[in-house]
Structures are given as C-alpha cells and as structure tokens.
Enzyme design. Sequence first.
Site, PDB file in Angstrom:
ATOM      1  CG  ASP A   1      -5.197 -11.639  25.574  1.00 28.65           C
ATOM      2  OD1 ASP A   1      -5.021 -11.288  26.763  1.00 28.65           O
ATOM      3  OD2 ASP A   1      -4.675 -11.042  24.615  1.00 28.65           O
TER       4      ASP A   1
ATOM      5  N   GLY B   1      -1.868   3.430  17.257  1.00 25.97           N
ATOM      6  CA  GLY B   1      -1.563   3.541  18.676  1.00 25.97           C
ATOM      7  C   GLY B   1      -2.724   3.980  19.551  1.00 25.97           C
TER       8      GLY B   1
ATOM      9  N   GLY C   1      -5.266   1.797  20.258  1.00 28.10           N
ATOM     10  CA  GLY C   1      -5.879   0.600  20.826  1.00 28.10           C
ATOM     11  C   GLY C   1      -6.863  -0.092  19.903  1.00 28.10           C
TER      12      GLY C   1
ATOM     13  CB  SER D   1       0.175  -3.377  15.419  1.00 26.68           C
ATOM     14  OG  SER D   1      -0.684  -3.896  16.406  1.00 26.68           O
TER      15      SER D   1
ATOM     16  CD  GLU E   1       2.035  -6.811  17.256  1.00 30.13           C
ATOM     17  OE1 GLU E   1       1.236  -7.006  16.313  1.00 30.13           O
ATOM     18  OE2 GLU E   1       1.775  -6.035  18.191  1.00 30.13           O
TER      19      GLU E   1
ATOM     20  CG  ASP F   1      -4.917  -7.201  18.884  1.00 25.94           C
ATOM     21  OD1 ASP F   1      -5.916  -7.422  19.592  1.00 25.94           O
ATOM     22  OD2 ASP F   1      -3.988  -6.452  19.230  1.00 25.94           O
TER      23      ASP F   1
HETATM   24  P1  ADP Z   1      -2.276  -0.207  17.934  1.00 30.22           P
HETATM   25  O1  ADP Z   1      -2.108  -1.576  17.378  1.00 30.22           O
HETATM   26  O2  ADP Z   1      -3.146  -0.167  19.134  1.00 30.22           O
HETATM   27  O3  ADP Z   1      -2.704   0.804  16.912  1.00 30.22           O
HETATM   28  P2  ADP Z   1       0.542  -0.494  18.314  1.00 30.22           P
HETATM   29  O4  ADP Z   1       1.554   0.288  19.065  1.00 30.22           O
HETATM   30  O5  ADP Z   1       0.411  -1.942  18.619  1.00 30.22           O
HETATM   31  O6  ADP Z   1      -0.845   0.278  18.462  1.00 30.22           O
HETATM   32  O7  ADP Z   1       0.867  -0.414  16.760  1.00 30.22           O
HETATM   33  C1  ADP Z   1       1.052   0.837  16.128  1.00 30.22           C
HETATM   34  C2  ADP Z   1       2.252   0.762  15.228  1.00 30.22           C
HETATM   35  O8  ADP Z   1       1.961  -0.052  14.062  1.00 30.22           O
HETATM   36  C3  ADP Z   1       2.653   2.116  14.668  1.00 30.22           C
HETATM   37  O9  ADP Z   1       3.451   2.834  15.579  1.00 30.22           O
HETATM   38  C4  ADP Z   1       3.408   1.694  13.409  1.00 30.22           C
HETATM   39  O10 ADP Z   1       4.721   1.301  13.732  1.00 30.22           O
HETATM   40  C5  ADP Z   1       2.654   0.461  12.952  1.00 30.22           C
HETATM   41  N1  ADP Z   1       1.664   0.832  11.923  1.00 30.22           N
HETATM   42  C6  ADP Z   1       0.317   0.737  12.015  1.00 30.22           C
HETATM   43  N2  ADP Z   1      -0.278   1.197  10.892  1.00 30.22           N
HETATM   44  C7  ADP Z   1       0.708   1.613  10.079  1.00 30.22           C
HETATM   45  C8  ADP Z   1       0.743   2.224   8.786  1.00 30.22           C
HETATM   46  N3  ADP Z   1      -0.364   2.505   8.113  1.00 30.22           N
HETATM   47  N4  ADP Z   1       1.940   2.525   8.257  1.00 30.22           N
HETATM   48  C9  ADP Z   1       3.080   2.269   8.935  1.00 30.22           C
HETATM   49  N5  ADP Z   1       3.105   1.709  10.140  1.00 30.22           N
HETATM   50  C10 ADP Z   1       1.955   1.380  10.724  1.00 30.22           C
HETATM   51 MG    MG Z   2      -1.187  -3.255  18.402  1.00 27.48          MG
END
Ligand code: ADP
Ligand code: MG
Length: 388
Positions: free
Chosen positions: A40, A128, A130, A134, A166, A178
């Site tokens: 990407d 978190g 993958g 987020s 982001e 994403d």
């Molecule tokens: P991924 O996108 O792979 O799951 P990331 O580290 O990019 O991992 O994003 C995860 C982060 O997104 C979490 O640590 C949190 O801060 C935020 N997040 C995701 N879903 C929620 C939720 N339902 N409530 C609050 N925060 C969230």
């Molecule tokens: Mg992410």
Amino acid sequence: MTNPPAADRARLALGRVLGVRPAVVAAAPGRVNLIGEHTDYNDGLVMPIAIARCCAVAAAPRDDGLIRIVAADLPAPGNTSEYEFSAPPPDVRGRWQAYVFGPAALCAARASGRVGADVAIASDVPMGSGLSSSAAAEVAVATALLAMWRVRLSPLGLAQLCQRAEHEFAGVPCGLMDQLASVFGREGFAMLIDCRENLVEHVPLPAASEAVFVVADSGVRHSLAAGEYAARRAMCAAAAGAMSIRSLRDACEGLIERSALTREQRDCALHVVRENDRVRAFASAMRAGDLRCAGAQMSESHASLRDLYRVSCGELDTLVCAAEAVPGVFGSRMTGGGFGGCTVTLCEPDSVAALLVALDTALRGAHGNPCRAFVAKPASGAHLLVQR
Ligand code: ADP
Ligand code: MG
C-alpha cells in the site's frame, strides 16, 4: 441486514452512562487483507474484504459545542471523556479517545453552526489483532456524526477523513486501505484497491458453499512491529530513490537486478514487485473460480513476506505451515503488517473443522498459546442502522 451485537451495547451505554436516546446508530466493519502486503505505501495493489464484525456507534446531538464519549467495551473509570470542539485539540495520541474524538472533530469542522454530540462506541472487532478495529471505530463514528449533522461527504472523502484522524489524533501514519475497506465493503466481494489512484474495484468471490476464508489469531503482537514497519517503509523509499523512480510501483525485476541496491533493498523491492503481480493473479483466479491458483498466490505471498521482506514470526509461520498440511486447504498466509496478528487461509468449507483443530494444536504445541480462529465472510461496508 441484522443488527450487530455491538449496536445493542452502544445503545445501552448511551442511555445508561450519558442518559440520552440515540438519534443515529451506525456500524462499520473490520477487514482482513486477502493478499497484497506492504504494497500500500509503495503505491501498489491490495485486496481486502470487510468482515461481518462491526464497530457500532450510537449518538445524540447537543447544541453546546461539547462532545461526551463513552467506550462501552472498556472498564470504568477511564471509559468516558468530555471535550469542547472550540478548545485547542486535546493530546489523545496512543489513547482510545483518539479514535472517537479525532473523526468527530474533523466531522464537526465540516458541519454548519455550533454542533455537539453524545457518543457511545462498542465493537465486535477485537482490538489490536490486525483486523483493523481502529478503522472500524473511526468510520463508525464519522458515519454516525455526518448523518446526524447532515454533512454530505463522498465515500472516498469519508475514508480519507478517517485516515487523517488516525494520522493527526492517534499519531499513527497508516495507509488508506483499512478505511477504504471499512467504507467500500460489499457482501460476497473482495476489493481490489489501487493505492496510487485510490480506486476500488469489487471482485466477486466464490460462494461460501465452494470456499471460505478462515482467519486465525496468533495471539501475539511483538513490540518491534512499529519500528520494523517504519524501517521497511524507509528501505522501500531508499530503493526507489536508488532506482530514480517515484515508488516501487514503477519497478520491475529487470530494473532491480540492474541497479546498485543493497541486498536488503533488493529483497524488499523484489517482494513488492512480485506481490503486486500476485494480487493481479489472485484477482483473475478468483474471477475464474480457480481456487488452486488463488491459494498458490497466497502461499507464495507468505513465503516472500517471510524470506524477502522478513516481517513474519515463528507463530505466523507455524499457523501457515499447519494450515497448508490440511487436505482441502488451497493456500495460507500472514495478513497485516507482520510480527504477530493473524493469518488468513482459503479452504473448502468441509475442511474448516479439521483446519481449526490443526491450527490450535500447532500453536499450542510450538508456542504454548491457544488459537482463536473464525470463518470471515465478506461483508458490507459502513452503514446507518437508525436515523431519527
Ligand atoms: P487494530 O486496528 O489492528 O485493531 P490498532 O492498534 O490500530 O489495532 O487499533 C486498536 C485501538 O483502536 C485500540 O487500542 C483502541 O485505542 C482503539 N479502539 C478500537 N476499537 C475500540 C472500541 N470499541 N472502543 C474504544 N477504542 C477502540
Ligand atoms: Mg489499526
């Protein structure tokens, strides 16, 4: 379309914690990338599906310029916050609030007049691992608030707004895949995305009676992932610079072999060029219903990520190796940035039960961890569930 479980939790939290009824409820899915890894940010090709696990947001309007937010999945205290849109932006980098306040602030900046909101968020996308919880969060927040504040934005604009959130609020320099996947997902289709043009082409996938994708979580997320990601990006930029091309999208194997590159630059460049070819071959194979050829592209992608790009890890290799030994499996690979996270495997539906056992047995045996895995159905993108 049935309501995702997260929608009920978001609605409940809005009522119980913030004491209001929702004016809008929106849902946005997580994603899994089928093929096209580390392409990407090289202007290349990727091919994700949106999955039937969503983040949901329930919101109600306020007219005082305040935003109150609650995260239904996180423990209290610490799962609520309050901000003023007109105040200097809070430093929320690396915190969950970034994924809610960030897109909300960018939406508020597009709304007319003084807007405010009460917002509750809940998600069925594991955080978190993958699967892009987020982007699901950002897109769900923006979909809800744009509708509530009656702001018009194109689907591409919505994805870009969420990516900006982001970058600017979470401090994560992510690509656009994403957010595009969470916005443009379509039931039964994958998305062939050209990251140079931000073009999304929907590619039909075989019916679930013919083949399914199984996502398996390695349960690990190595702390070196962020640093190694930045190092690979820099390596690709240096390789493109040494070949006097804009990005590795413009490279070919002949140019790579002729150029004065370091061994690492050469390996990274070869991975990117061949991975783009594999994405094209995978899309053609899917259109033709040639599952064997599609699976072979996935397995070659994994080998290249392991040996040339060097972003795999023991747990991911164990899962891929175990999957490939199961009869009825067409191909398997790590998905996402690497150093942990998930694998994705294409297999016959009748093989799923044996595959789940094989994955769990292998991961427990080699690394002492159980393996959570599920069938990922290609699902639709962000949508409104309620608008009053
Ligand atoms: P991924 O996108 O792979 O799951 P990331 O580290 O990019 O991992 O994003 C995860 C982060 O997104 C979490 O640590 C949190 O801060 C935020 N997040 C995701 N879903 C929620 C939720 N339902 N409530 C609050 N925060 C969230
Ligand atoms: Mg992410």
